[in-house]
Design a protein around this motif. Structure first.
Motif: not given
Length: 397
Positions: A193-196, A224-227, A307-311
């Motif tokens: 998985y990706q981290s941030c 908030l909306y990010v993307g 993946f969905g990194l903002p989540a």
């Protein structure tokens, strides 16, 4: 950045280090220096965590060119990374056809293609390889791409999947897409998985949060909306949901767009909602943690994400999420989200109202989500990467 990571997580070098000596690991670093959203963020974060937790290894960055700014500065420091660029061959051609020779000359033991690609012919050399595959959107939603782009992406992805020593998907959803479209043996495709970025794991104090809100002219209370503002992320349905939501809480949109963004803005004008939605323009990456932590919720009802990194950025910030149950998003958000039908504004509006009406529910989701995203903690994901590197190098995978 290296110092900040150590301050947050401590120095793990003693327990996480490879005891047999150092490795020489090469990376396709084009997006490290030229992409400042998803793929670039993934590349920069992973490299900095590797350098911080495993400083004994030599990390070599191969890129056709560089862009110098605050976010790329650490990767131009010769004390941390070795930079390689083409001397005569055109950059794009070198990256695809000349990089194998450059890797051998540099004595690279393992090459990591950070974003879907490996050099042609690399499997015929002594250099081992691994490739990260983020998503197969062009296969799941071909109508979003031109025929020539679909052909080019398929050519690159198919080659990398067939010839890399190991294929790493950033989610189980992406792994299943790889198996479905490219028919690889399941044993060759691993999920890491990706981290941030480390910034999202730090608590922002009230003074800094108020500074950021004032800088962008924002209210204290907002969603908030990010993307990127593109159709599959369903921002239009989000703003349509504002009409049905019983609360008049404003929405902050952090992200760029073109035609679809204009479509969203046209809808807002037609329905008198312009004052309900803030478009601050470019937001400094350093200010994002304050915005996540100040927001009442993250709205992210995408229909497809690798993946969905903002989540996970929101959940590390202890901010609850509204998202869809499609593709990888349940993996990313887990129990920290309310799940909606992304094509039904009424479904999104109902979730907004639930979180705003029930602060105990919002707090519970935030806490469950925070516990869930510990599986994406940088220490965990970086350890998994180094274990894979060791396996490939030591076993000749």
């Amino acid at each position: 950045m290296d110092l900040r990571i150590r301050e947050i997580f401590g120095n793990f070098g003693g327990t996480m280090a490879h005891e047999a000596g150092s490795y020489r690991i090469g990376y396709d670093a084009k997006r490290v220096f030229h992409n400042f959203t998803g793929l670039g963020n993934y590349s920069r974060s992973l490299l900095m965590y590797l350098k911080t937790y495993y400083p004994q290894h030599a990390y070599h960055l191969f890129t056709p060119s560089v862009k110098k700014n605050e976010r790329t500065a650490p990767f131009l420091d010769p004390a941390q990374f070795s930079l390689h660029q083409p001397s005569a061959m055109p950059g794009g051609w070198w990256r695809t056809f000349g990089l194998g020779s450059a890797l051998q000359r540099a004595g690279i033991q393992l090459f990591h293609g950070l974003s879907h690609e490996i050099p042609r012919g690399l499997h015929k050399t002594s250099v081992k390889s691994v490739v990260s595959i983020h998503d197969l959107i062009f296969r799941r939603y071909p109508q979003l791409y031109s025929p020539i782009d679909r052909q080019l992406y398929d050519w690159k992805f198919r080659y990398a999947c067939r010839h890399a020593g190991r294929v790493v998907a950033i989610s189980e959803s992406t792994r299943q897409d790889i198996l479905h479209f490219y028919g690889l043996p399941p044993s060759r495709v691993t999920v890491i998985y990706q981290s941030c970025d480390a910034r999202f794991l730090q608590q922002v104090d009230e003074t800094e949060r108020n500074r950021v809100l004032a800088h962008y002219g924002l209210p204290q209370d907002f969603m908030l909306y990010v993307g990127s503002v593109i159709p599959r992320k369903r921002l239009l349905q989000v703003v349509q949901a504002l009409r049905a939501c019983r609360h008049a809480l404003p929405l902050l949109v952090v992200g760029a767009g073109k035609a679809y963004l204009q479509k969203v803005k046209t809808y807002l004008r037609q329905h008198g909602l312009e004052k309900r939605v803030f478009f601050p323009g470019p937001v400094d990456f350093r200010d994002l943690p304050a915005l996540y932590q100040a927001a009442r919720m993250l709205l992210y009802p995408s229909v497809y994400e690798g993946f969905g990194l903002p989540a996970i950025e929101a959940l590390f910030s202890r901010t609850p999420v509204i998202t869809s149950s499609l593709s990888s998003l349940p993996e990313a958000a887990g129990p920290g989200a309310l799940y909606v039908d992304p094509d039904q504004p009424e479904s999104i509006a109902d979730a907004m109202d639930r979180l705003l009406d029930q602060p105990d529910l919002a707090a519970a989701l935030a806490e469950k989500g925070y516990q869930h995203v510990q599986k994406f903690h940088p220490q965990t994901t970086t350890t998994q990467w180094m274990q894979l590197y060791e396996e490939l190098i030591e076993s000749g995978g």
